[in-house]
Motif scaffolding. Structure first.
Motif, short mmCIF file in Angstrom:
data_model
loop_
_atom_site.label_atom_id
_atom_site.label_comp_id
_atom_site.label_asym_id
_atom_site.label_seq_id
_atom_site.Cartn_x
_atom_site.Cartn_y
_atom_site.Cartn_z
N ASN A 146 3.27 1.53 -3.21
CA ASN A 146 2.53 1.96 -4.40
C ASN A 146 2.16 3.43 -4.31
OD1 ASN A 146 2.53 -0.48 -5.76
ND2 ASN A 146 0.74 -1.23 -4.68
N TYR A 201 -11.94 -8.68 -17.97
CA TYR A 201 -12.64 -8.65 -16.69
C TYR A 201 -13.92 -9.48 -16.75
CZ TYR A 201 -14.46 -6.75 -12.33
OH TYR A 201 -14.95 -6.63 -11.05
N LEU A 223 -7.47 0.79 -6.47
CA LEU A 223 -6.08 1.02 -6.88
C LEU A 223 -5.78 0.32 -8.20
CD1 LEU A 223 -3.34 2.24 -6.18
CD2 LEU A 223 -2.81 0.16 -4.90
N THR A 224 -6.35 -0.86 -8.41
CA THR A 224 -6.14 -1.57 -9.68
C THR A 224 -6.71 -0.78 -10.85
OG1 THR A 224 -6.25 -3.68 -8.50
CG2 THR A 224 -6.55 -3.73 -10.89
N ILE A 225 -7.89 -0.20 -10.66
CA ILE A 225 -8.49 0.62 -11.73
C ILE A 225 -7.61 1.82 -12.03
CG2 ILE A 225 -10.49 2.04 -12.32
CD1 ILE A 225 -12.20 0.17 -10.67
N PRO A 242 -13.99 -4.76 -7.57
CA PRO A 242 -12.60 -4.54 -8.00
C PRO A 242 -11.89 -3.58 -7.07
CG PRO A 242 -14.10 -3.24 -9.35
CD PRO A 242 -14.97 -4.09 -8.46
N GLU A 243 -10.59 -3.72 -7.02
CA GLU A 243 -9.79 -2.81 -6.22
C GLU A 243 -9.69 -1.46 -6.92
OE1 GLU A 243 -8.57 -3.26 -3.31
OE2 GLU A 243 -9.02 -5.39 -3.03
N TYR A 267 -9.52 -4.52 -21.56
CA TYR A 267 -9.73 -4.56 -20.12
C TYR A 267 -11.11 -5.11 -19.79
CZ TYR A 267 -10.51 -2.97 -15.33
OH TYR A 267 -10.82 -2.92 -14.00
N SER A 325 0.82 -1.20 0.00
CA SER A 325 0.00 0.00 0.00
C SER A 325 0.86 1.26 0.00
CB SER A 325 -0.93 -0.01 1.21
OG SER A 325 -0.16 -0.08 2.41
N GLN A 342 -4.39 2.18 -11.53
CA GLN A 342 -3.15 1.77 -12.18
C GLN A 342 -3.38 1.40 -13.64
OE1 GLN A 342 -1.61 -1.31 -9.63
NE2 GLN A 342 -0.43 0.13 -8.40
N ASN A 343 -4.46 0.69 -13.93
CA ASN A 343 -4.76 0.35 -15.32
C ASN A 343 -5.02 1.60 -16.16
OD1 ASN A 343 -4.97 -2.69 -15.92
ND2 ASN A 343 -6.00 -2.52 -13.95
#
Length: 966
Positions: A43, A234, A115-117, A112-113, A230, A40, A119-120
């Motif tokens: 990142n 998903y 943070l993942t969104i 979904p996380e 994406y 955490s 970053q993508n």
């Protein structure tokens, strides 16, 4: 580059600015380079650094000197980034709605996380910007591919030679790649339903074009492709693919997979973290314990009262003699475990082995596993919660030696000892057993967790726990005894405990018996260090009741190994040997601080062994200077805020002409430090926030100095400590202000207001991204102005240096009163974003240097200076052997380096599948071994101390109650 060097060579300020900027950003990021300490925070640090570093660097003249303007890429990145986030959030909301209606797989309901969104979206935006940098936004349609029917060897070779020729002309190759490989999907006229919604590309003609192009932008095509990939990935993963390949729920599958690959050990406790909830809970529990339990309510009194409820139960609950009839006995002692998972498991793995092969001189000796394990307190850090006991204490021991198959973790032992089936009484149980005493950390909640997990459970991994109370007496073979004392937070035993042990000495212990006193704290060292006196009841028990029968005192609390032996002299010896071994898994403590200890109870003692040795201990302390922040990056939260408060009132510095216009380097330095002094005087005379922060920090620094030193020395050390921090903070403040002033004077900042980046992008957007259908104006109307406003303020928020410089210029011209409250908040928040990066490495360096000076020069802060290093290495335990002659052989075994990576022990796995038996009977009892075999504790363990305590001369006859008769 030559142009850049030529321009910067004549102006040292740019080189200095680059050195400071990149240097501070490097030091800020250094703890996370090449190693993810905590996902955490690492990142967050990664994206935070990229954000404000790019925002700062693109204003500086390097890229402009090389003919590169980053504004287009930055503004395009932010626009695509915001659009991607909004689009994917809309998609996920729709997808979750379909899941709620039951139209897709139930496994798709996992959110979904965020943070993942993010970053993508960042990756997609970077890809589009890179494409724009190389190919632009021209919708150039490549030539149609040649007819495959005419394909032959000659045409292939001809085509191949064409490509080889183009390889020699990289510019032509780039154009070919951009026009052929990344060509748009067509024109808007090919898609009538979407013709009003597409983003158009630039005109693909030279000179003026008769009309607007309807060709789809290649950037839009690339963005749509990535977004589509994406979404497709998903949807397939959550609705079909995941359910087919992973029938278990997502959480259970990930947990199972993780457990199969490696142990889930916790890292060592971050003692200097400003964000750890465990540490705040520890402080709260300690305050409550000191206020409520010390002198008001004592769990030891409750135990004594409960023992009196059942007649005759008092002695049965506290006295154990089931080991006294053995011919010989091996037993182990360790203390202070449950900090780092790697270190705790390394010691537990050694304790669990059926035997250890060690080299002594030129011979090899075998030390069998102890039938008894004594643990001297502090079972888990930082506080005795259910989580820390289970994850930091029980987990490593259960991995080292598994509990029986019928063991249930939630089972409460109502009537101990709960013996395994088929064993009628305790003395017939042949497996390893464990007795424990609580330490100060175990008392932070009033001993509640200790009572629940130790006194009301029967198994610590594969070690059986018959213990019912927090203190006990063990009768061992050959007239040896162990007294396990509970010192609570008093550093002493209570009256009821004293009564039990004193009556035991009178009624059962013979004149020639030998007693081992086990306490959590080593009074002999701590009293000497703090110039105090503690444990009066313990001393009374030893001096006036045991009267020389105490052959050995063992303790933990200090996380190192030291043994002191009494120097022969006239008069009675109350304690022959003093042994401290708190290396069971917690961070390391220094030994060189206690090197001058020599007196205890009027007798002279000599240090026979220390681990690590005094020289190594002093050398390890040096790590505070450069490793403090690497080990304690959570301290950033505290340090950055402290430094910002110290200089809050000094922002901005508007009069810097005398520094920038000086001709000589020495003149620059004199002016610079003169301004620092002026800022310090301003803090004392005019500021309110900074002065209040300075006074609070000064009081805290003086209180922080150990009370071991006189008050005058404590005040001097505190003042010097705070002066170093204040000087560093003022220097950093002035460096930041000089950098801003330099950029403003060279028209790199504060040229066109808060929204300069958006205004520039708006003009470029019209030129390079035509909108013949008026789509942008319609979106602005439909969103009530949110469409351009979001992008506008996003760009302004990204361009922190511009906001900071514009506001600073307004303050210098019109005064701080010209700003609204919101404007002031924005200004100081912008300053804090950069000042935090500059200050955190410096505050850690200053504080680490302070700890090093104190521990090595003044011999104070031994706990603070080594807890900061969080050293998992130098772990040890002590193995005892009561031989057939009644002598006590003592071996202290140590591991210099603890492994950080573990893997499944294949021998353990194979043995478990071939035969089902109790874990203590297995040849390979531990589940995990070191990933590198040569680093496994079983292979690296060594003897660091060895001695023998002779049994007192045997009496002619011993009565049944243990008293001596001739």
């Amino acid at each position: 580059m030559h142009t850049l060097i030529e321009k910067l060579d004549n102006n040292i300020k740019w080189w200095s600015m680059y050195a400071c900027l990149l240097g501070f950003f490097y030091f800020f990021s250094s703890p996370f380079i090449g190693k993810t300490i905590k996902p955490s925070y690492s990142n967050f640090s990664r994206w935070y650094i990229v954000w404000i570093l790019i925002a700062a660097v693109y204003h500086l003249p390097s890229f402009l000197s090389m003919g590169v303007d980053m504004r287009m890429n930055l503004s395009l990145f932010l626009s695509i980034y915001l659009s991607s986030i909004l689009f994917l959030l809309f998609f996920h909301i729709v997808f979750l709605g379909l899941w709620y209606l039951g139209l897709i797989s139930h496994l798709a309901g996992r959110r979904p996380e965020i943070l993942t969104i993010l970053q993508n979206c960042a990756v997609i935006s970077v890809a589009c910007c890179v494409f724009y940098s190389h190919c632009g936004n021209r919708a150039m349609l490549g030539q149609r591919p040649f007819d495959r029917k005419a394909l032959n060897w000659f045409s292939f070779w001809k085509e191949r030679k064409t490509w080889l020729a183009k390889l020699l002309h990289m510019n032509e190759l780039k154009d070919q790649v951009c026009s052929s490989w990344f060509a748009p999907v067509g024109s808007a006229s090919d898609y009538p339903l979407l013709s009003k919604w597409v983003i158009y590309g630039e005109l693909a003609c030279n000179g003026s074009c008769p009309g607007s192009s309807d060709e789809i932008s290649p950037i839009y095509s690339l963005w749509a492709t990535f977004i589509g990939l994406y979404i497709a990935n998903y949807v397939v993963e959550r609705s079909t693919g995941w359910a087919l390949t992973h029938p278990l729920p997502v959480e259970e599958y990930e947990k199972l997979k993780k457990n199969q690959m490696k142990p889930d050990f916790l890292d060592m406790v971050p003692w200097y973290s400003g964000t750890s909830a465990d540490l705040f809970n520890t402080v709260f529990d300690l305050l409550v314990s000191v206020t409520l339990f010390v002198g008001r309510f004592d769990m030891r009194m409750m135990q004594a009262a409960m023992s009196r409820v059942h007649e005759g139960a008092h002695e049965h609950d506290l006295f154990y003699d089931h080991l006294s009839e053995k011919e010989d006995l091996w037993f182990d002692f360790m203390a202070d475990t449950g900090d780092g998972g790697n270190s705790s498991y390394a010691v537990a793995r050694l304790l669990a082995q059926p035997s250890l092969q060690l080299t002594r001189d030129d011979s090899v000796i075998t030390l069998p596993r102890g039938d008894l394990l004594l643990i001297g307190g502090d079972l888990a850090y930082p506080n005795p919660s259910e989580f820390t006991y289970e994850k930091r204490f029980f987990c490593p021991f259960e991995y080292a030696l598994q509990p029986p198959a019928w063991y249930k973790p939630n089972h409460i032992a109502v009537d101990k000892p709960e013996l395994p089936e088929g064993i009628p009484e305790l003395k017939e149980y042949n497996g390893p057993q464990c007795f424990l005493i609580p330490g100060n950390h175990d008392w932070f909640d009033g001993l509640n967790t200790f009572m629940r997990y130790i006194c009301h459970k029967s198994w610590l991994g594969g070690w059986f726990m018959p213990q019912k109370k927090s203190y006990f007496a063990l009768q061992l073979p050959k007239r040896w005894w162990v007294f396990g004392l509970d010192l609570s937070l008093h550093s002493d035993i209570d009256v009821y405990q004293f009564k039990f042990f004193s009556e035991l000495v009178k009624n059962k212990i013979g004149e020639n018996d030998s007693v081992i006193i086990m306490t959590h704290e080593p009074h002999w060292l701590l009293d000497w260090y703090w110039n105090g006196a503690s444990g009066e009841n313990v001393s009374h028990l030893i001096l006036d009741y045991l009267k020389g029968r105490c052959k050995l005192r063992i303790a933990g609390d200090l996380h190192h190994y030291m043994r002191h032996s009494c120097v022969p002299s006239e008069g009675p010896v109350h304690v022959q040997h003093l042994l401290v071994n708190g290396c069971g898994g917690a961070f390391l403590h220094p030994t060189h601080v206690f090197s001058n200890f020599s007196k205890f109870n009027g007798k002279t003692y000599e240090c026979k062994a220390a681990y690590p040795c005094f020289d190594d201990s002093s050398r390890i302390a040096l790590g505070n200077i450069l490793k403090f922040r690497k080990k304690n990056w959570q301290f950033d939260f505290i340090g950055g805020i402290i430094y910002f408060v110290l200089v809050f009132s000094t922002f901005p510095q508007c009069e810097l002409d005398h520094i920038l216009q000086d001709d000589s380097f020495s003149g620059h330095l004199r002016s610079f430090f003169g301004t620092v002094w002026s800022a310090f005087v301003y803090v004392l005379e005019h500021s309110s926030v900074s002065l209040a922060g300075l006074l609070i920090l000064l009081v805290a620094a003086i209180v922080f100095v150990p009370s071991k030193l006189p008050r005058k020395k404590r005040a001097i050390i505190g003042i010097l400590h705070v002066s170093a921090h204040l000087t560093a903070a003022l220097i950093l403040m002035l460096l930041l202000e000089i950098g801003l002033e330099t950029c403003i004077r060279h028209k790199l900042l504060a040229t066109s207001g808060y929204h300069s980046l958006y205004q520039w992008y708006q003009s470029v957007e019209i030129e390079h991204f035509p909108d013949p259908t008026g789509l942008r104006s319609r979106i602005e109307q439909w969103t009530f102005g949110l469409y351009p406003a979001c992008i506008k303020y996003l760009m302004s928020a990204f361009d922190v240096p511009e906001v900071m410089a514009v506001t600073r210029s307004n303050i210098c011209e019109n005064g701080i009163q010209s700003l609204s409250r919101g404007g002031a908040v924005i200004y100081y928040a912008s300053v804090f974003l950069y000042f935090w990066v500059f200050s955190t490495p410096v505050v850690s360096l200053v504080f680490g240097s302070y700890l090093y000076i104190c521990i090595n020069w003044l011999h104070v802060h031994f706990d603070e200076a080594f807890s900061s290093l969080r050293i998992a290495n130098y772990k040890s335990f002590t193995r005892f052997h009561i031989n057939c002659d009644g002598d006590l052989e003592v071996f202290t075994l140590a591991v210099d380096k603890v492994p950080k990576e573990w893997k499944l022990d294949l021998d353990w796995d194979v043995e478990g599948k071939q035969q089902q038996q109790s874990s203590y009977r297995r040849k390979y009892p531990s589940k995990w071994c070191a990933s590198a075999g040569q680093q496994d504790p079983v292979n690296t363990v060594r003897i660091v101390d060895e001695f023998v305590i002779r049994q007192t001369e045997k009496p002619d006859f011993v009565t049944s109650n243990g008293s001596v008769s001739h």
